[in-house]
Design a protein around this motif. Structure first.
Motif, PDB file in Angstrom:
ATOM      1  N   MET A  50       0.834  -1.200   0.000  1.00 19.62           N
ATOM      2  CA  MET A  50       0.000   0.000   0.000  1.00 19.62           C
ATOM      3  C   MET A  50       0.863   1.242   0.000  1.00 19.62           C
ATOM      4  N   THR A  51       0.389   2.337  -0.629  1.00 15.18           N
ATOM      5  CA  THR A  51       1.110   3.598  -0.639  1.00 15.18           C
ATOM      6  C   THR A  51       1.340   4.076   0.782  1.00 15.18           C
ATOM      7  N   ASP A  52       2.537   4.600   1.040  1.00 13.28           N
ATOM      8  CA  ASP A  52       2.859   5.095   2.377  1.00 13.28           C
ATOM      9  C   ASP A  52       2.266   6.483   2.539  1.00 13.28           C
ATOM     10  N   LEU A  53       1.094   6.540   3.152  1.00 14.26           N
ATOM     11  CA  LEU A  53       0.396   7.803   3.294  1.00 14.26           C
ATOM     12  C   LEU A  53       0.969   8.599   4.443  1.00 14.26           C
ATOM     13  N   PRO A  54       0.983   9.938   4.311  1.00 10.46           N
ATOM     14  CA  PRO A  54       1.691  10.757   5.281  1.00 10.46           C
ATOM     15  C   PRO A  54       0.946  10.973   6.581  1.00 10.46           C
ATOM     16  N   ASP A  55       1.712  10.986   7.661  1.00 13.36           N
ATOM     17  CA  ASP A  55       1.222  11.532   8.920  1.00 13.36           C
ATOM     18  C   ASP A  55       1.675  12.983   8.894  1.00 13.36           C
ATOM     19  N   SER A  56       0.729  13.928   8.957  1.00 18.54           N
ATOM     20  CA  SER A  56       1.084  15.325   8.736  1.00 18.54           C
ATOM     21  C   SER A  56       1.420  16.059  10.023  1.00 18.54           C
ATOM     22  N   SER A  57       1.525  15.341  11.165  1.00 16.45           N
ATOM     23  CA  SER A  57       1.908  16.011  12.400  1.00 16.45           C
ATOM     24  C   SER A  57       3.345  16.500  12.289  1.00 16.45           C
ATOM     25  N   ALA A  58       3.617  17.653  12.899  1.00 10.34           N
ATOM     26  CA  ALA A  58       4.920  18.297  12.749  1.00 10.34           C
ATOM     27  C   ALA A  58       6.062  17.399  13.208  1.00 10.34           C
ATOM     28  N   ALA A  59       5.899  16.737  14.360  1.00  9.78           N
ATOM     29  CA  ALA A  59       6.970  15.898  14.895  1.00  9.78           C
ATOM     30  C   ALA A  59       7.282  14.729  13.970  1.00  9.78           C
ATOM     31  N   ASP A  60       6.235  14.093  13.444  1.00  5.76           N
ATOM     32  CA  ASP A  60       6.441  12.951  12.555  1.00  5.76           C
ATOM     33  C   ASP A  60       7.109  13.383  11.259  1.00  5.76           C
ATOM     34  N   ASP A 104      -4.178 -11.251  -4.979  1.00  4.28           N
ATOM     35  CA  ASP A 104      -3.564 -12.180  -4.041  1.00  4.28           C
ATOM     36  C   ASP A 104      -4.000 -11.853  -2.614  1.00  4.28           C
ATOM     37  N   ASP A 105      -3.473 -12.577  -1.652  1.00  2.00           N
ATOM     38  CA  ASP A 105      -3.879 -12.379  -0.257  1.00  2.00           C
ATOM     39  C   ASP A 105      -3.558 -10.967   0.230  1.00  2.00           C
ATOM     40  N   ALA A 106      -2.424 -10.440  -0.202  1.00  3.58           N
ATOM     41  CA  ALA A 106      -2.035  -9.099   0.248  1.00  3.58           C
ATOM     42  C   ALA A 106      -3.041  -8.049  -0.226  1.00  3.58           C
ATOM     43  N   LEU A 107      -3.474  -8.167  -1.482  1.00  6.42           N
ATOM     44  CA  LEU A 107      -4.439  -7.213  -2.011  1.00  6.42           C
ATOM     45  C   LEU A 107      -5.794  -7.358  -1.305  1.00  6.42           C
ATOM     46  N   LEU A 108      -6.209  -8.592  -1.093  1.00  4.23           N
ATOM     47  CA  LEU A 108      -7.478  -8.826  -0.408  1.00  4.23           C
ATOM     48  C   LEU A 108      -7.458  -8.257   1.012  1.00  4.23           C
ATOM     49  N   GLN A 109      -6.317  -8.368   1.671  1.00  5.91           N
ATOM     50  CA  GLN A 109      -6.199  -7.828   3.027  1.00  5.91           C
ATOM     51  C   GLN A 109      -6.326  -6.310   3.039  1.00  5.91           C
ATOM     52  N   GLU A 110      -5.785  -5.651   2.004  1.00  2.00           N
ATOM     53  CA  GLU A 110      -5.899  -4.188   1.919  1.00  2.00           C
ATOM     54  C   GLU A 110      -7.375  -3.773   1.835  1.00  2.00           C
ATOM     55  N   PHE A 111      -8.126  -4.452   0.973  1.00  2.00           N
ATOM     56  CA  PHE A 111      -9.535  -4.097   0.810  1.00  2.00           C
ATOM     57  C   PHE A 111     -10.363  -4.489   2.026  1.00  2.00           C
ATOM     58  N   ASP A 112     -10.046  -5.615   2.623  1.00  2.00           N
ATOM     59  CA  ASP A 112     -10.765  -6.009   3.839  1.00  2.00           C
ATOM     60  C   ASP A 112     -10.536  -4.996   4.956  1.00  2.00           C
ATOM     61  N   GLU A 134     -19.179  -2.870  -1.769  1.00  2.00           N
ATOM     62  CA  GLU A 134     -19.446  -3.447  -3.090  1.00  2.00           C
ATOM     63  C   GLU A 134     -18.155  -3.731  -3.841  1.00  2.00           C
ATOM     64  N   ILE A 135     -17.224  -2.784  -3.796  1.00  2.00           N
ATOM     65  CA  ILE A 135     -15.953  -2.958  -4.506  1.00  2.00           C
ATOM     66  C   ILE A 135     -15.142  -4.081  -3.873  1.00  2.00           C
ATOM     67  N   THR A 136     -15.150  -4.155  -2.560  1.00  2.69           N
ATOM     68  CA  THR A 136     -14.441  -5.235  -1.865  1.00  2.69           C
ATOM     69  C   THR A 136     -14.998  -6.595  -2.261  1.00  2.69           C
ATOM     70  N   THR A 137     -16.317  -6.679  -2.382  1.00  2.00           N
ATOM     71  CA  THR A 137     -16.948  -7.936  -2.814  1.00  2.00           C
ATOM     72  C   THR A 137     -16.494  -8.306  -4.226  1.00  2.00           C
ATOM     73  N   ALA A 138     -16.428  -7.318  -5.113  1.00  2.00           N
ATOM     74  CA  ALA A 138     -15.984  -7.574  -6.491  1.00  2.00           C
ATOM     75  C   ALA A 138     -14.530  -8.036  -6.524  1.00  2.00           C
ATOM     76  N   VAL A 139     -13.684  -7.399  -5.721  1.00  2.00           N
ATOM     77  CA  VAL A 139     -12.268  -7.787  -5.682  1.00  2.00           C
ATOM     78  C   VAL A 139     -12.124  -9.195  -5.123  1.00  2.00           C
ATOM     79  N   ASN A 140     -12.895  -9.511  -4.101  1.00  2.00           N
ATOM     80  CA  ASN A 140     -12.858 -10.864  -3.528  1.00  2.00           C
ATOM     81  C   ASN A 140     -13.332 -11.912  -4.534  1.00  2.00           C
ATOM     82  N   SER A 141     -14.126 -11.481  -5.504  1.00  2.00           N
ATOM     83  CA  SER A 141     -14.588 -12.381  -6.568  1.00  2.00           C
ATOM     84  C   SER A 141     -13.641 -12.382  -7.759  1.00  2.00           C
TER      85      SER A 141
END
Length: 239
Positions: A1-11, A118-126, A201-208
């Protein structure tokens, strides 16, 4: 998954300190500033001072200026002589053609270089679906915006076509602020319910293993969402 930013100043300061090379530092600053703009931490009209941001991030103004310039090219910032760098306003009419293009790109996501389910993609959507269930039970404007951004990046994983992903990302960030600015509080619960239903709905489609169906569902919801935004704006104008 894309590494999304934590926008807090310290991080942000820590991530910049640990970054390897100028390009990574630029990408961190660019992503964090874009995230702040699109979650209305910096609402339209906010003036961004280079000196203050450089001090916060612990960097020189030169690489920061590059990030601001790219954000201006993306349409999220505007430089005004004698005033400085301002966060742009959100104009639904001006972004109508952007939405039209997003409709077409979303459909292509299911057909151009589709990813292997694959399992990794399914886990992201789940994981997205579980977050949606929590949001549906406890509607919150900020969490709605956060999930909208995070789900976009997970949906991007359905295609391995990098040019498609790059264009889709740029257009998404041009439009995603609209939801925060135009949805009235009275309509928030309904919009959350619709969005969480879309994720389910999209998760169901991906699981299928039907990525074309997932893309068509996304396209349909984007189209319907744009029409609802127009109605929200009309109601707000009357009020």
């Amino acid at each position: 998954m894309t590494d999304l930013p934590d926008s807090s100043a310290a991080d942000v300061a820590l991530r910049l300190e640990n970054a390897v090379g100028a390009q990574e530092r630029f990408q961190i600053m660019y992503s964090v500033l874009r995230d702040r703009i699109c979650t209305l931490v910096y609402p339209p009209g906010t003036q961004l001072g280079e000196e203050a941001l450089a001090e916060e991030f612990g960097v020189s103004r030169s690489p920061l200026r590059k990030a601001l310039q790219i954000l201006e090219a993306d349409g999220l910032l505007q430089s005004q002589q004698g005033i400085g760098t301002l966060v742009t306003d959100v104009d639904l009419d001006a972004l109508a053609q952007v939405y039209q293009l997003r409709l077409e790109l979303n459909e292509l996501t299911g057909r151009l270089s589709p990813a292997t389910v694959d399992d990794a993609l399914l886990q992201e959507f789940d994981a997205m679906n579980r977050r949606a269930a929590v949001l549906r039970a406890h509607p919150d404007r900020h969490e709605f915006a956060r999930l909208n951004i995070d789900f976009f990046h997970v949906f991007q994983l359905l295609s391995e076509n990098q040019p498609l992903r790059d264009h889709s990302e740029k257009l998404f960030y041009q439009t995603c602020r609209i939801w925060l600015t135009l949805i009235p509080e009275a309509a928030l619960e309904r919009e959350v319910k619709v969005f969480c239903g879309e994720i389910e709905e999209i998760t169901t489609a991906v699981n299928s293993d039907d990525l074309e169906a997932a893309a068509l569902i996304r396209r349909a919801h984007l189209s319907m969402g744009f029409k609802r935004l127009r109605k929200h704006r009309k109601v707000d104008a009357i009020a």
